[in-house]
Design an enzyme around this catalytic site. Structure first.
Site, PDB file in Angstrom:
ATOM      1  N   HIS A 259      14.886 -49.501 -85.319  1.00 30.71           N
ATOM      2  CA  HIS A 259      15.467 -48.345 -85.558  1.00 30.71           C
ATOM      3  C   HIS A 259      17.605 -48.213 -85.072  1.00 30.71           C
ATOM      4  O   HIS A 259      18.139 -48.365 -86.033  1.00 30.71           O
ATOM      5  CB  HIS A 259      15.070 -46.605 -84.726  1.00 30.71           C
ATOM      6  CG  HIS A 259      13.975 -46.213 -85.684  1.00 30.71           C
ATOM      7  ND1 HIS A 259      14.041 -45.819 -87.051  1.00 30.71           N
ATOM      8  CD2 HIS A 259      12.136 -46.605 -85.050  1.00 30.71           C
ATOM      9  CE1 HIS A 259      12.631 -45.672 -87.297  1.00 30.71           C
ATOM     10  NE2 HIS A 259      11.353 -46.258 -86.423  1.00 30.71           N
TER      11      HIS A 259
ATOM     12  N   ASP B 247      20.340 -47.650 -87.186  1.00 22.32           N
ATOM     13  CA  ASP B 247      21.541 -47.105 -86.610  1.00 22.32           C
ATOM     14  C   ASP B 247      22.843 -47.894 -86.891  1.00 22.32           C
ATOM     15  O   ASP B 247      24.272 -46.948 -87.270  1.00 22.32           O
ATOM     16  CB  ASP B 247      21.644 -46.835 -85.310  1.00 22.32           C
ATOM     17  CG  ASP B 247      20.174 -45.536 -85.295  1.00 22.32           C
ATOM     18  OD1 ASP B 247      20.388 -44.808 -86.296  1.00 22.32           O
ATOM     19  OD2 ASP B 247      19.789 -45.334 -84.298  1.00 22.32           O
TER      20      ASP B 247
ATOM     21  N   GLU C 271      19.912 -41.403 -94.886  1.00 24.57           N
ATOM     22  CA  GLU C 271      20.645 -42.427 -94.984  1.00 24.57           C
ATOM     23  C   GLU C 271      21.610 -41.969 -96.664  1.00 24.57           C
ATOM     24  O   GLU C 271      22.039 -42.986 -97.233  1.00 24.57           O
ATOM     25  CB  GLU C 271      20.130 -43.904 -95.775  1.00 24.57           C
ATOM     26  CG  GLU C 271      19.198 -43.445 -96.555  1.00 24.57           C
ATOM     27  CD  GLU C 271      17.981 -43.102 -96.529  1.00 24.57           C
ATOM     28  OE1 GLU C 271      16.469 -42.857 -96.937  1.00 24.57           O
ATOM     29  OE2 GLU C 271      17.326 -42.798 -95.050  1.00 24.57           O
TER      30      GLU C 271
END
Length: 479
Positions: free
Chosen positions: A369, A373, A399
């Site tokens: 993750h 990011d 997204e």
């Protein structure tokens, strides 16, 4: 003996010595005991200063030097009074007494400087308000006892004591208003300074100390000796300079009430003088009131300025996506409304693209993750640089991003999307649905058409841009 026990033994021994001192008759034995108390305090503080290293040793060394001057002054006073048989005032003893004020003040300001950010202007203003507010009743109280001496030197020395007290008040106000680290050692230092100030006030007001049943004219000075030594021996003495600058001073209810009480001392002093039939000291009250007014207004201006900065910051946070730094959906909706109005007014084209990073979930699951990011933030930065001023990019959610492109038709908008695709980081691709406003549909309907086109791009194999089907309504602007 460990530190946690030594300061308690010293404190108990000091209390016992104070009891003995109070029982002694007025005269040389009592004054010699003052000298001995000072010497014991100097020895204790020297031991504490010698155990410190680096910057931590300096404030304790200064405080020890202040007690050296105080004890030396007591010794000279005893010499003049009982051995030389001369009046101790004015004399070299006063020079030694006066030397302690700037030394103690320097140590206190050193503590403030190390514990408070130099940029905390509000804390310095609070300290100034406290000094001016407390100095006024102090001056009104002791000024009647000043003057009437036979020489200019005696007048100057008598006036120097209140000046030294104001220095101590300034240092004390700094410690109380600019530091929140209330260690036991720091608290005892504050008590020692308060005792010293109280001793000066009582010494001026006591007309005939020998007639007093208790030595209240000297007792505050002995108490200050006691607390100086106890502070130096306490285990927290080592932490006096250990912490770094504290955060900006908050405006708490307690601080606000304290400042209010200090400001009210100016009119309160006039009321008390009037009630007791005393000379109102009009000039001193007027001057202090004017200075307090300026300080309070300056403080309020700083508070308002900070509130404005916080409001702007909160507004920016409310309008910005935290991860990417792009405008969020709320800002997009507002901007879309403005662009609608401008496009309608100028009869100009308005294109909107809905962008979705391809296979982002798989990227997240494979790389983690944090990497996901980083991809979102990196894509936002790269696309924003490629856009320049050619459109507004906002994060829509997850997204998905929205690109609002005013003043361009579908061909120009598609070329702009191709430029964004070329700079997408991590060799990632994106799919986009592109729609042109028909000058009739609502923003939600325009977004819905772009979303349908985005879904079609995904179904067609991703990494492409699909134009939305024309609206069923007639459009005055051709795409």
């Amino acid at each position: 003996m460990n530190g946690s026990r030594a300061w308690r033994v010293y404190l108990l021994g000091g209390v016992a010595a104070l009891v003995v001192f109070a029982l002694l008759p007025y005269g040389m034995p009592r004054d010699v005991m003052c000298v001995l108390s000072g010497l014991v305090t100097v020895a204790v503080m020297w031991r504490s200063a010698a155990r410190r290293r680096g910057d931590a040793a300096l404030p304790w060394t200064l405080l020890m030097l202040a007690q050296v001057t105080m004890a030396a002054g007591d010794a000279l006073w005893v010499y003049y009074e009982y051995i030389a048989g001369t009046d101790p005032f004015p004399s070299a003893a006063d020079g030694l007494y006066l030397a302690q004020y700037p030394i103690v003040a320097a140590a206190l300001f050193m503590l403030v400087r190390r514990r408070r950010s130099p940029g905390d202007r509000d804390a310095w203003l609070d300290g100034a308000i406290v000094v001016v507010g407390l100095a006024l009743p102090y001056w009104v109280l002791i000024s009647p006892g000043l003057g009437g001496y036979g020489s200019v030197l005696a007048e100057a020395i008598a006036l120097s004591y209140p000046v030294g007290d104001v220095l101590l008040l300034a240092g004390l106000a700094g410690v109380l208003t600019m530091t929140r680290a209330r260690t036991p050692a720091l608290r005892m230092i504050v008590v020692a300074v308060v005792c010293l100030l109280a001793g000066d006030v009582i010494f001026v007001l006591a007309d005939d100390p020998a007639a007093l049943a208790l030595p209240i004219d000297v007792m505050p000075y002995l108490l200050s000796y006691l607390f100086w030594g106890a502070a130096a021996l306490h285990p927290s003495a080592a932490d006096l300079l250990r912490t770094g600058p504290e955060p900006i001073t908050p405006v708490t209810t307690r601080r606000l009430l304290g400042l209010t009480a200090v400001v009210l001392l100016a009119p309160g002093t006039s009321v008390v003088c009037f009630a007791l039939g005393l000379h109102p000291r009009t000039l001193a009250v007027a001057t202090a009131s004017a200075v307090l007014f300026v300080l309070v207004v300056t403080r309020m201006a700083g508070m308002l300025r900070r509130l404005g900065e916080q409001a702007r910051l909160l507004d920016e946070i409310a309008r910005t996506d935290v991860l990417t730094g792009l405008p969020n959906r709320r800002t997009l909706d507002a901007q879309l409304t403005r662009e609608y109005e401008r496009a309608a007014r100028e009869a100009a084209p308005l294109a909107l693209a809905l962008i979705d990073l391809d296979r982002f979930k798989r990227f997240n699951d494979t790389r983690g993750h944090q990497a996901g990011d980083a991809l979102l933030a990196g894509a936002a930065t790269a696309w924003s640089l490629a856009l320049g001023g050619g459109g507004m990019l906002a994060r829509y959610g997850g997204e998905e991003f929205v690109l609002l492109i005013p003043g361009r038709d579908l061909d120009e908008a598609e070329h702009l999307l191709a430029a964004l695709r070329a700079v997408t980081p991590e060799q990632q691709t994106f799919s986009a649905g592109l729609a042109l406003w028909d000058h009739r549909e609502t923003p939600l309907e325009l977004l819905r058409r772009a979303d349908t086109a985005l879904y079609a791009a995904k179904e067609a194999g991703r990494a492409r841009t699909v134009r939305a089907e024309p609206s069923h309504r007639a459009s005055p602007v051709s795409g």
